[in-house]
Design an enzyme around this catalytic site. Structure first.
Site, PDB file in Angstrom:
ATOM      1  N   GLY A 109      48.165 -16.972   4.977  1.00 37.77           N
ATOM      2  CA  GLY A 109      47.910 -15.665   5.567  1.00 37.77           C
ATOM      3  C   GLY A 109      46.488 -15.296   5.876  1.00 37.77           C
ATOM      4  N   GLU A 138      49.129 -22.035   0.902  1.00 37.19           N
ATOM      5  CA  GLU A 138      49.951 -22.429   2.062  1.00 37.19           C
ATOM      6  C   GLU A 138      49.298 -21.951   3.356  1.00 37.19           C
ATOM      7  OE1 GLU A 138      53.782 -20.576   1.606  1.00 37.19           O
ATOM      8  OE2 GLU A 138      54.280 -21.698  -0.200  1.00 37.19           O
ATOM      9  N   ARG A 194      47.240 -20.655   9.904  1.00 37.82           N
ATOM     10  CA  ARG A 194      46.325 -20.204  10.957  1.00 37.82           C
ATOM     11  C   ARG A 194      44.857 -20.537  10.668  1.00 37.82           C
ATOM     12  NH1 ARG A 194      47.676 -15.593  14.021  1.00 37.82           N
ATOM     13  NH2 ARG A 194      49.040 -15.020  12.296  1.00 37.82           N
ATOM     14  N   ARG A 239      51.934 -15.429  22.029  1.00 35.96           N
ATOM     15  CA  ARG A 239      51.384 -14.394  21.148  1.00 35.96           C
ATOM     16  C   ARG A 239      51.018 -13.083  21.861  1.00 35.96           C
ATOM     17  NH1 ARG A 239      47.467 -14.585  18.220  1.00 35.96           N
ATOM     18  NH2 ARG A 239      48.476 -13.844  16.333  1.00 35.96           N
ATOM     19  N   TYR A 242      53.118 -10.074  20.402  1.00 30.88           N
ATOM     20  CA  TYR A 242      52.439  -9.203  19.436  1.00 30.88           C
ATOM     21  C   TYR A 242      51.302  -8.410  20.057  1.00 30.88           C
ATOM     22  CZ  TYR A 242      54.162 -13.239  16.693  1.00 30.88           C
ATOM     23  OH  TYR A 242      54.896 -14.271  16.176  1.00 30.88           O
ATOM     24  N   CYS A 293      58.452 -14.861  35.508  1.00 32.82           N
ATOM     25  CA  CYS A 293      58.960 -13.633  36.124  1.00 32.82           C
ATOM     26  C   CYS A 293      59.251 -12.559  35.086  1.00 32.82           C
ATOM     27  CB  CYS A 293      60.205 -13.948  36.929  1.00 32.82           C
ATOM     28  SG  CYS A 293      59.829 -15.100  38.230  1.00 32.82           S
ATOM     29  N   GLU A 294      58.213 -12.069  34.463  1.00 32.72           N
ATOM     30  CA  GLU A 294      58.316 -10.989  33.472  1.00 32.72           C
ATOM     31  C   GLU A 294      57.005 -10.223  33.515  1.00 32.72           C
ATOM     32  OE1 GLU A 294      60.537 -10.605  30.600  1.00 32.72           O
ATOM     33  OE2 GLU A 294      61.675 -12.473  30.757  1.00 32.72           O
ATOM     34  N   TYR A 333      50.109 -21.245  16.144  1.00 33.22           N
ATOM     35  CA  TYR A 333      51.217 -20.516  16.760  1.00 33.22           C
ATOM     36  C   TYR A 333      51.082 -20.491  18.283  1.00 33.22           C
ATOM     37  CZ  TYR A 333      51.558 -19.187  11.877  1.00 33.22           C
ATOM     38  OH  TYR A 333      51.635 -19.234  10.509  1.00 33.22           O
TER      39      TYR A 333
HETATM   40  N1  LLP Z   1      53.752 -19.620   4.035  1.00 33.77           N
HETATM   41  C1  LLP Z   1      54.819 -18.908   4.443  1.00 33.77           C
HETATM   42  C2  LLP Z   1      55.975 -18.768   3.556  1.00 33.77           C
HETATM   43  C3  LLP Z   1      54.805 -18.288   5.714  1.00 33.77           C
HETATM   44  O1  LLP Z   1      55.834 -17.565   6.100  1.00 33.77           O
HETATM   45  C4  LLP Z   1      53.671 -18.437   6.554  1.00 33.77           C
HETATM   46  C5  LLP Z   1      53.637 -17.826   7.878  1.00 33.77           C
HETATM   47  C6  LLP Z   1      52.579 -19.212   6.087  1.00 33.77           C
HETATM   48  C7  LLP Z   1      52.663 -19.773   4.821  1.00 33.77           C
HETATM   49  C8  LLP Z   1      51.342 -19.437   6.894  1.00 33.77           C
HETATM   50  O2  LLP Z   1      50.685 -18.252   7.185  1.00 33.77           O
HETATM   51  P1  LLP Z   1      49.267 -18.277   7.941  1.00 33.77           P
HETATM   52  O3  LLP Z   1      48.251 -18.888   6.986  1.00 33.77           O
HETATM   53  O4  LLP Z   1      49.409 -19.085   9.176  1.00 33.77           O
HETATM   54  O5  LLP Z   1      48.998 -16.857   8.232  1.00 33.77           O
HETATM   55  N2  LLP Z   1      53.673 -16.289  14.716  1.00 33.77           N
HETATM   56  C9  LLP Z   1      52.795 -15.330  14.085  1.00 33.77           C
HETATM   57  C10 LLP Z   1      52.525 -15.687  12.643  1.00 33.77           C
HETATM   58  C11 LLP Z   1      53.778 -15.812  11.789  1.00 33.77           C
HETATM   59  C12 LLP Z   1      53.488 -16.212  10.377  1.00 33.77           C
HETATM   60  C13 LLP Z   1      54.742 -16.527   9.636  1.00 33.77           C
HETATM   61  N3  LLP Z   1      54.554 -17.059   8.326  1.00 33.77           N
HETATM   62  C14 LLP Z   1      51.518 -15.244  14.913  1.00 33.77           C
HETATM   63  O6  LLP Z   1      51.428 -15.910  15.936  1.00 33.77           O
HETATM   64  O7  LLP Z   1      50.622 -14.478  14.578  1.00 33.77           O
END
Ligand code: LLP
Length: 421
Positions: free
Chosen positions: A241, A278, A281, A317, A321, A348-349, A376
């Site tokens: 996150g 985990e 990004r 994205r 979002y 076409c959107e 992503y």
């Molecule tokens: N662990 C779990 C259980 C998760 O659900 C996620 C992301 C991560 C780790 C990795 O999170 P990160 O470090 O990447 O923030 N598509 C969205 C982001 C969705 C994130 C979902 N879960 C975007 O493009 O911003």
């Protein structure tokens, strides 16, 4: 750009030692480009900050699951965080190990559990009581014990976009904090499960540390309760996150983030516990860009449009979002007028936009780079409008290599057939 792997030399954007213009020329557009050096540096920042502690970095591959990207991390000793059997197959194909992989996700199927157990994943991050029952059943049929960690929902607000906040009561994720102790007791009583850890994941693109510390306080309190109930919690998973700079965000740097969390877990009784991260990004986001070519400049009554050959199917994205990605010219120009454009794709959107109200000095046929597209980006791309997905290239110093071929139209309907009569 926010990462020095992407920089200008003589007015031309470069990815490490290679001109982005030459990459577009050679491999076509739209084109995802990744810097191996940026991937390596981001991973090292995590690994270095973990030195001397029992900690493991599991790359959340949903952010970028290209085999070459995963292989860079596998070679550095990373573990992986997956959410499907398909992602597990990618990890293994990329040289990663099931034993270093944790299986997250709110809706694992019995078939996926079976496959993961047979391959020997390290831990299942379970999110509900019914899921515990199914996993116990699957493990019994295989004559195995499934290692289990519950993902608890600590109900803290991560101060991010509502679509990517996951640790609130209103979200579908995790076991409610108030039910966690009782749920652990149930898991403990099941013959084919072995409780090994606990954890949470509170959201994505988080730019402050305080929500993590609030969540950790709750999780550590829970650990003490569960251990009092006779289980041993080997690891605490703090999730992913950590946010990145897309525009003017100022997230903590990776080292500071990791150290602060590890220090927090040093509290009496917790210092020897293994800590899992985990990240997705923050490892890959600023290591990638999407190169695109301007097809047309279209002046309008209210807005000017730069119509480019990348679209919402390539990078979802902004449409999904309203996410901001910097958009910069690949070759700096002074001979055309700077104008304000909406950068849009051919789909076409009306929602097919990549950037709004951007001041750009561009002409028809010019190349643009959509920045911070390594996370992503490709993984969320689709074939909408029967558009082949973009090629992906990895740059390493002065060399560039195609790590995923551009799709061809005929591949897109190869599995389809018409009714015989
Ligand atoms: N662990 C779990 C259980 C998760 O659900 C996620 C992301 C991560 C780790 C990795 O999170 P990160 O470090 O990447 O923030 N598509 C969205 C982001 C969705 C994130 C979902 N879960 C975007 O493009 O911003």
């Amino acid at each position: 750009m926010s990462d020095s792997a992407f920089h200008y030399a003589d007015g031309v954007l470069h990815v490490e030692g290679v001109s982005a213009a030459s990459l577009a020329e050679q491999f076509g557009t739209p084109l995802y480009v990744y810097s191996r050096d940026a991937l390596t540096r981001a991973y090292r920042a995590y690994a270095d900050a973990c030195a001397g502690r029992k900690a493991k970095i599991h790359v959340a591959i949903k952010a970028n699951s290209n085999l070459a990207v995963l292989n860079v991390f596998a070679r550095m000793g990373a573990g992986f965080d997956i959410v499907s059997a398909g992602e597990l197959a990618r990890v293994i194909a990329a040289g990663g190990r099931a034993e270093d992989t944790v299986f997250s996700g709110v809706g694992k199927s019995a078939a996926e559990m079976r496959e993961a157990l047979q391959l020997g994943v390290k831990c299942f991050n379970v999110e509900s009581i019914p899921e515990l029952h199914v996993l116990n059943h699957v493990a019994k049929a295989l004559g195995k014990k499934a290692p289990v960690s519950l993902r608890v929902n600590p109900d803290v607000g991560p101060k991010t976009h509502p679509y990517i906040s996951t640790g609130l009561k209103a979200n579908k994720f995790g076991v409610a904090f108030s039910d966690a102790r009782a749920t652990y007791a149930q898991a403990h009583a099941m013959d084919n499960l072995e409780v090994v850890g606990t954890g949470c994941h509170i959201g994505s693109q988080i730019t402050e540390i305080s929500p993590y510390l609030d969540a950790l306080d709750k999780v550590l309190e829970l650990v003490e309760q569960i251990e009092a109930d006779g289980m041993h919690i080997h690891h605490v998973d703090v999730g992913g996150g950590l946010g990145i700079t897309y525009n003017d965000e100022t997230p903590p740097d990776i080292g500071e983030f990791v150290k602060t969390l590890l220090d927090h877990i040093k509290k009496p009784g917790h210092g020897q516990r293994e800590v899992y991260f985990e990240p997705g990004r923050s490892l890959v986001g600023n290591a990638g860009a999407l190169l695109t070519r301007v097809e047309y400049l279209k002046p309008g009554e209210e807005k000017n449009f730069a119509i480019v050959d990348a679209a919402m199917n390539d990078l979802a994205r902004p449409a999904m979002y309203e996410a901001f990605h910097r958009i910069v010219p690949v070759v700096e120009r002074r001979d055309v007028k700077t104008q304000t454009y909406d950068v849009v794709g051919p789909v076409c959107e009306s929602g097919d936009w990549l950037g709004r109200d951007r001041d750009l000095t561009v002409g028809q046929g010019d190349l643009l780079a959509i920045c911070s597209a390594g996370a992503y980006g490709f993984t969320m791309s689709s074939n909408y409008n029967t558009r082949p997905r973009a090629a992906e290239v990895m740059v390493n110093g002065a060399r560039a290599r195609v790590v995923r071929k551009r799709e061809e139209v005929k591949q897109l309907f190869a599995g389809e057939s018409v009714m015989p009569d």
